[in-house]
Structures are given as C-alpha cells and as structure tokens.
Design a protein around this motif. Structure first.
Motif, PDB file in Angstrom:
ATOM      1  N   GLU A 208       0.783  -1.099   0.085  1.00  0.00           N
ATOM      2  CA  GLU A 208      -0.016   0.150  -0.159  1.00  0.00           C
ATOM      3  C   GLU A 208       0.790   1.205  -0.079  1.00  0.00           C
ATOM      4  O   GLU A 208       0.492   2.258  -0.631  1.00  0.00           O
ATOM      5  CB  GLU A 208      -0.988  -0.107   1.308  1.00  0.00           C
ATOM      6  CG  GLU A 208      -2.116  -0.802   1.130  1.00  0.00           C
ATOM      7  CD  GLU A 208      -2.915  -1.161   2.529  1.00  0.00           C
ATOM      8  OE1 GLU A 208      -2.595  -0.400   3.345  1.00  0.00           O
ATOM      9  OE2 GLU A 208      -3.735  -1.943   2.491  1.00  0.00           O
ATOM     10  N   ARG A 209       1.969   1.304   0.682  1.00  0.00           N
ATOM     11  CA  ARG A 209       2.761   2.394   0.909  1.00  0.00           C
ATOM     12  C   ARG A 209       3.342   2.687  -0.486  1.00  0.00           C
ATOM     13  O   ARG A 209       3.663   3.840  -0.952  1.00  0.00           O
ATOM     14  CB  ARG A 209       3.862   2.355   1.845  1.00  0.00           C
ATOM     15  CG  ARG A 209       3.438   2.371   3.144  1.00  0.00           C
ATOM     16  CD  ARG A 209       4.397   2.431   4.382  1.00  0.00           C
ATOM     17  NE  ARG A 209       5.300   3.371   4.354  1.00  0.00           N
ATOM     18  CZ  ARG A 209       6.372   3.584   4.519  1.00  0.00           C
ATOM     19  NH1 ARG A 209       7.031   2.538   5.223  1.00  0.00           N
ATOM     20  NH2 ARG A 209       7.306   4.758   4.278  1.00  0.00           N
ATOM     21  N   TYR A 210       3.840   1.631  -1.156  1.00  0.00           N
ATOM     22  CA  TYR A 210       4.313   1.774  -2.445  1.00  0.00           C
ATOM     23  C   TYR A 210       3.221   2.257  -3.507  1.00  0.00           C
ATOM     24  O   TYR A 210       3.761   2.876  -4.365  1.00  0.00           O
ATOM     25  CB  TYR A 210       4.925   0.329  -2.945  1.00  0.00           C
ATOM     26  CG  TYR A 210       5.622   0.362  -4.328  1.00  0.00           C
ATOM     27  CD1 TYR A 210       6.663   0.939  -4.522  1.00  0.00           C
ATOM     28  CD2 TYR A 210       4.832  -0.606  -5.316  1.00  0.00           C
ATOM     29  CE1 TYR A 210       7.246   0.868  -5.806  1.00  0.00           C
ATOM     30  CE2 TYR A 210       5.627  -0.666  -6.420  1.00  0.00           C
ATOM     31  CZ  TYR A 210       6.819   0.201  -6.821  1.00  0.00           C
ATOM     32  OH  TYR A 210       7.110   0.120  -7.975  1.00  0.00           O
ATOM     33  N   ALA A 211       2.314   1.745  -3.482  1.00  0.00           N
ATOM     34  CA  ALA A 211       1.125   2.134  -4.345  1.00  0.00           C
ATOM     35  C   ALA A 211       1.053   3.649  -4.020  1.00  0.00           C
ATOM     36  O   ALA A 211       0.446   4.163  -5.074  1.00  0.00           O
ATOM     37  CB  ALA A 211      -0.141   1.466  -4.003  1.00  0.00           C
ATOM     38  N   ARG A 212       0.841   4.026  -3.041  1.00  0.00           N
ATOM     39  CA  ARG A 212       0.719   5.425  -2.744  1.00  0.00           C
ATOM     40  C   ARG A 212       1.704   6.260  -3.158  1.00  0.00           C
ATOM     41  O   ARG A 212       1.574   7.561  -3.120  1.00  0.00           O
ATOM     42  CB  ARG A 212       0.251   5.819  -1.159  1.00  0.00           C
ATOM     43  CG  ARG A 212      -1.173   5.188  -0.679  1.00  0.00           C
ATOM     44  CD  ARG A 212      -1.405   5.639   0.437  1.00  0.00           C
ATOM     45  NE  ARG A 212      -0.456   5.104   1.615  1.00  0.00           N
ATOM     46  CZ  ARG A 212      -0.719   4.507   2.412  1.00  0.00           C
ATOM     47  NH1 ARG A 212      -1.723   3.613   2.346  1.00  0.00           N
ATOM     48  NH2 ARG A 212       0.257   4.092   3.353  1.00  0.00           N
ATOM     49  N   GLY A 213       3.056   5.656  -3.428  1.00  0.00           N
ATOM     50  CA  GLY A 213       3.958   6.724  -3.666  1.00  0.00           C
ATOM     51  C   GLY A 213       4.871   7.069  -2.501  1.00  0.00           C
ATOM     52  O   GLY A 213       5.759   7.944  -2.634  1.00  0.00           O
ATOM     53  N   GLU A 214       4.779   6.410  -1.240  1.00  0.00           N
ATOM     54  CA  GLU A 214       5.458   6.865  -0.303  1.00  0.00           C
ATOM     55  C   GLU A 214       7.066   6.274  -0.427  1.00  0.00           C
ATOM     56  O   GLU A 214       7.906   6.863   0.533  1.00  0.00           O
ATOM     57  CB  GLU A 214       4.805   6.445   1.084  1.00  0.00           C
ATOM     58  CG  GLU A 214       3.554   7.061   1.423  1.00  0.00           C
ATOM     59  CD  GLU A 214       2.862   6.655   2.491  1.00  0.00           C
ATOM     60  OE1 GLU A 214       3.470   5.711   3.158  1.00  0.00           O
ATOM     61  OE2 GLU A 214       1.441   6.870   2.751  1.00  0.00           O
ATOM     62  N   ILE A 215       7.026   5.218  -1.094  1.00  0.00           N
ATOM     63  CA  ILE A 215       8.469   4.742  -1.001  1.00  0.00           C
ATOM     64  C   ILE A 215       8.823   4.464  -2.426  1.00  0.00           C
ATOM     65  O   ILE A 215       7.779   4.072  -3.137  1.00  0.00           O
ATOM     66  CB  ILE A 215       8.699   3.321  -0.050  1.00  0.00           C
ATOM     67  CG1 ILE A 215       7.458   2.290  -0.477  1.00  0.00           C
ATOM     68  CG2 ILE A 215       8.689   3.496   1.580  1.00  0.00           C
ATOM     69  CD1 ILE A 215       7.760   0.924   0.122  1.00  0.00           C
TER      70      ILE A 215
END
Length: 97
Positions: free
Chosen positions: A68-75
């Motif tokens: 989810e973090r990857y999908a949101r662009g956080e990482i």
C-alpha cells in the motif's frame, strides 16, 4: 362509575395519534438498523462482518502495508524491493527471483 362522557376528548385523540406514529417510527427504525447491521457488504476477504459470530476484518499483513505504501508513492521501487526481501527472509516465506 363512568356513566357519562364515554368518548375520548380531543387531547386523548391527539395523544393516541402521536403515540401510534411514534410507535411505528420506532418499529421501522429498529428494522432498518437491524437490516443494515446484518446486511453489510462483504469486505475484500469475502467475510461478512455484520453477521452474528462473524469475525472483524483481518489485520493487514506487513507485506500488504508495504504494498500500500508503494502504491501510494511513499516509497521508491528500490526501497520497496529491499524491504520486501527483508520481510520475506525474516518470515521464511518465498523470496523474489
């Protein structure tokens, strides 16, 4: 005893009418609340959480949170792969090839 005035007065009719409306409003409201509690849409896991005995939604796994973090662009892409490899290595799960 009550030999006179057998009919109900104006206030009695009004009170009975208001009481009947409030009673049916309460019955309908209780029905709607019960229906909505028991007929919730199923979450992505396929379980119905509103039915008696049903479990609540499952807590997301560490891999799901990372995705989810990857999908949101956080990482970034590199950090995602590095952390995913670390997670899978620590849990003994399958590693990415």
């Amino acid at each position: 005893m009550f030999w006179y005035d057998h009919g109900a007065g104006g206030w009695a009719w009004f009170a009975m009418s208001v009481g009947a409306v409030l009673f049916w409003a309460l019955v309908i409201t209780a029905g709607v609340v019960l229906f909505r509690a028991f007929a919730r849409s199923a979450p992505s896991g396929g379980e119905r959480t509103g039915w008696p005995g049903g479990r609540g939604p499952a807590a997301p796994t560490a891999e799901q949170i990372l995705a989810e973090r990857y999908a949101r662009g956080e990482i970034e892409d590199e950090e995602y792969r590095r952390r995913l490899a670390t997670l899978r290595a620590s849990t003994g799960g399958p590693t990415e090839t």
